[in-house]
Design a protein around this motif. Structure first.
Motif, short mmCIF file in Angstrom:
data_model
loop_
_atom_site.label_atom_id
_atom_site.label_comp_id
_atom_site.label_asym_id
_atom_site.label_seq_id
_atom_site.Cartn_x
_atom_site.Cartn_y
_atom_site.Cartn_z
N ASN A 36 0.86 -1.18 0.00
CA ASN A 36 0.00 0.00 0.00
C ASN A 36 0.90 1.24 0.00
O ASN A 36 1.12 1.88 1.01
N GLY B 267 2.63 4.87 -0.42
CA GLY B 267 2.18 6.22 -0.07
C GLY B 267 3.13 6.86 0.92
O GLY B 267 4.31 6.50 1.00
N SER C 172 -4.92 3.30 10.63
CA SER C 172 -5.60 2.09 10.13
C SER C 172 -5.09 0.84 10.83
O SER C 172 -3.88 0.67 11.02
N GLU D 79 -1.12 1.58 11.54
CA GLU D 79 -0.89 1.86 10.12
C GLU D 79 0.58 1.87 9.72
O GLU D 79 0.93 1.35 8.65
N ASN E 33 -2.84 -3.04 1.90
CA ASN E 33 -4.05 -2.24 1.99
C ASN E 33 -4.82 -2.60 3.26
O ASN E 33 -5.00 -3.78 3.55
N GLN F 96 -14.58 11.93 7.13
CA GLN F 96 -13.55 12.49 6.26
C GLN F 96 -12.36 11.53 6.15
O GLN F 96 -11.81 11.33 5.07
N ASN F 97 -11.98 10.94 7.27
CA ASN F 97 -10.86 10.00 7.25
C ASN F 97 -11.20 8.77 6.41
O ASN F 97 -10.35 8.26 5.67
N LYS G 118 -12.97 8.41 3.86
CA LYS G 118 -13.05 8.63 2.41
C LYS G 118 -11.80 8.15 1.67
O LYS G 118 -11.84 7.91 0.46
N LYS G 119 -10.69 8.01 2.38
CA LYS G 119 -9.45 7.57 1.72
C LYS G 119 -9.51 6.10 1.32
O LYS G 119 -8.71 5.64 0.51
N PHE G 120 -10.45 5.35 1.91
CA PHE G 120 -10.57 3.93 1.57
C PHE G 120 -11.50 3.77 0.38
O PHE G 120 -12.62 4.27 0.39
N LYS G 121 -11.04 3.08 -0.62
CA LYS G 121 -11.80 2.92 -1.86
C LYS G 121 -12.40 1.51 -1.95
O LYS G 121 -11.84 0.54 -1.43
#
Length: 528
Positions: A71, A73, A387, A391, A397, A503-504, A506-509
């Motif tokens: 993952n 980034g 996460s 994280e 992911n 809001q947080n 939203k980064k997960f698709k």
């Protein structure tokens, strides 16, 4: 026991010491000026500039074998293999003519999933750290030992930052094809521990094992519980329970056979350590323990309240220093999972039961809050999301780990609770932190199954189930709104936090709608 490191291209060293005893390592570390002894005989080490992990300096070598699995980034930063090779050559050359300390051992109590590791250290105390934190081999296991991953730690070698293709003088480089972790420029021992566990967190899912940044314990009834939580939420404190055997305090795997500890030791926070509230940890600090960045009085007595060097003071000791442990490092499939959060906004319930979907949502979110004084620049509570409650150490992911969690909850009927160890009555700076005695009582009730059949009410914003009563805990605090004098202010603050959750997330698709819907609502609602 003699050894050569030609397979790692490490040669020309002055002496190579393999698996020295703790007593020998302490003696060498003190003679070399790496540390001093406390009044109880613990080795006290100052790690200098770096008193915690350096996440912006950790890189993973981008290779075709792993490229589509990581993952990538800001957390999992890629680096070209030629940069790794150049840094490796520099470190190997730096180590020539120096004494080297090697620890060979294992990660993972379950033999089926054990990873043999070799830690090659410039400093004696780092080899001692590896000895105390990882799983120690028997003499016979060392005879034909073959490492499957190698860690090379050279804190005295400093990189040239951008000139070397890095961000600073410190670097933690993970190379999966060569099975090497290269660490330089930082003396903080936690980089050794966490980089190894990051490797485990990548390797195990392909074997159907869920890797977890959690603590675990087991009751006299044989029932296993696991505790997830970020730093400061009480994970170590609550899992170190005199009435339950500690399996481990930080890193575990969950296979079809049950839970198993990765480690052979504990790496507990020492800041404001209280001998009455955390007596198991306090009593574990003795000869053989490493204290990092703890201030000593002139008489050698540690000042656990001092943050002179850092808030992140640490104690590293073998798990055997805790009286009540599960010596096998293994437990059954967990009956109960506890998610811990220290909510400084004062709006999360002290305890709530989660559905499978809500458990997956909150696992992917990994919420807690930071408060003033814990980090520079923080003057008021700040929502923090990590996460999987870890994280920085999860290379894949988050959905991969969350799916494993959901599958295992379904398969084993595990109950999941969210426990707030933070504040009520207006939040941090206004209200009081929830009493540790109440938290322990609620956790005990959950572990003993006393919350299975009680009446619940759903929180209208967070959509999690709050028990109406819990033995030994005042009923009025179980719904956090009851503790606020200004009920409207509670609603406002709860909705504010709910918005941060959304809001947080939203980064997960491509997350299933059932999981998204299990998260908090941000529309106006009449709070209970």
């Amino acid at each position: 026991m003699s050894i050569n490191l030609d397979c790692l291209n490490i040669n020309g060293c002055k002496n190579i010491y393999r698996n020295l005893s703790v007593s020998e390592l302490v003696e060498v570390a003190v003679k070399r000026g790496e540390g001093v002894l406390s009044d109880k005989g613990a080795l006290v080490v100052n790690t200098g500039k770096y008193t915690g992990r350096s996440p912006k300096d950790r890189f993973i070598v981008k290779q075709s074998s792993i490229e589509d699995k990581i993952n990538w980034g800001e957390v999992n930063q890629p680096i070209d293999e030629d940069i790794f090779n150049k840094m490796y050559d520099k470190v190997v050359n730096y180590l020539k003519g120096k004494d080297i300390f090697v620890f060979d051992g294992f990660v993972g109590a379950d033999k089926e999933y054990t990873l043999p590791i070799r830690t090659v250290c410039e400093c004696a105390y780092e080899a001692m750290f590896a000895n105390q934190l990882f799983r120690r081999p028997t003499v016979s296991e060392l005879v034909d030992f073959e490492a499957k991953f190698n860690i090379i730690a050279a804190p005295g070698f400093k990189a040239n930052g951008k000139e070397d293709g890095l961000n600073s003088e410190a670097f933690i480089l993970v190379n999966f094809d060569k099975k090497i972790i290269l660490i330089g420029g930082t003396q903080y021992s936690g980089e050794i521990k966490k980089s190894v566990f990051s490797v485990m967190n990548f390797l195990l899912p392909e074997k159907g094992v869920m890797p977890m940044h959690c603590s675990a314990n087991i009751g006299n009834d044989g029932r296993t519980a696991i505790f997830f939580g970020l730093s400061g939420t009480g994970k170590t404190t609550l899992s170190t329970d005199p009435e339950r055997r500690l399996i481990g305090d930080d890193e575990h795997g969950w296979s079809d056979k049950g839970v198993f500890n990765f480690e052979g030791g504990c790496y507990a926070k020492a800041i404001k350590l209280d001998k009455d509230k955390e007596k198991e940890i306090y009593n574990a600090i003795k000869f053989g323990t490493i204290l990092e960045n703890v201030v000593l009085h002139s008489n050698g007595k540690p000042d656990y309240d001092s943050n002179k060097y850092t808030e992140n003071t640490r104690a590293a000791y073998p798990i055997e220093y805790i009286d009540n442990i599960e010596k096998s490092g293994m437990g059954g499939n967990p009956d109960t999972i506890i998610f811990l959060t220290a909510d400084a906004f004062g709006v999360m319930p002290p305890i709530a039961k989660l559905s499978k979907e809500a458990a997956m949502y909150h696992f992917m979110s990994g919420y807690t809050s930071k408060v003033a004084g814990t980090e520079r620049g923080i003057t008021e509570p700040k929502a923090t999301f990590s996460s999987c409650f870890g994280e920085p150490f999860m290379l894949m992911n988050p959905a991969v780990y969350a799916e494993l969690l959901g599958e295992k909850i379904d398969k084993y009927g595990t109950d999941v609770y969210l426990v707030n160890t933070g504040w009520l009555s207006g939040g941090y700076g206004k209200g009081d932190r929830i009493k540790l005695s109440y938290t322990r009582t609620m956790v005990k009730a959950a572990l003993e199954g006393k919350l299975k059949d009680v009446q619940y009410m759903e929180h209208p914003i967070f959509k999690i189930s709050m028990p109406v009563e819990c033995p030994g805990v005042p009923s009025e605090i179980l719904n956090p709104k009851n503790t606020w004098e200004d009920k409207g202010a509670y609603d406002t603050k709860a909705l504010e936090l709910a918005e941060k959750f959304q809001q947080n997330f939203k980064k997960f698709k491509n997350v299933p709608e059932s999981i998204v819907e299990a998260g908090p609502a941000t529309k106006e609602a009449s709070c209970v």
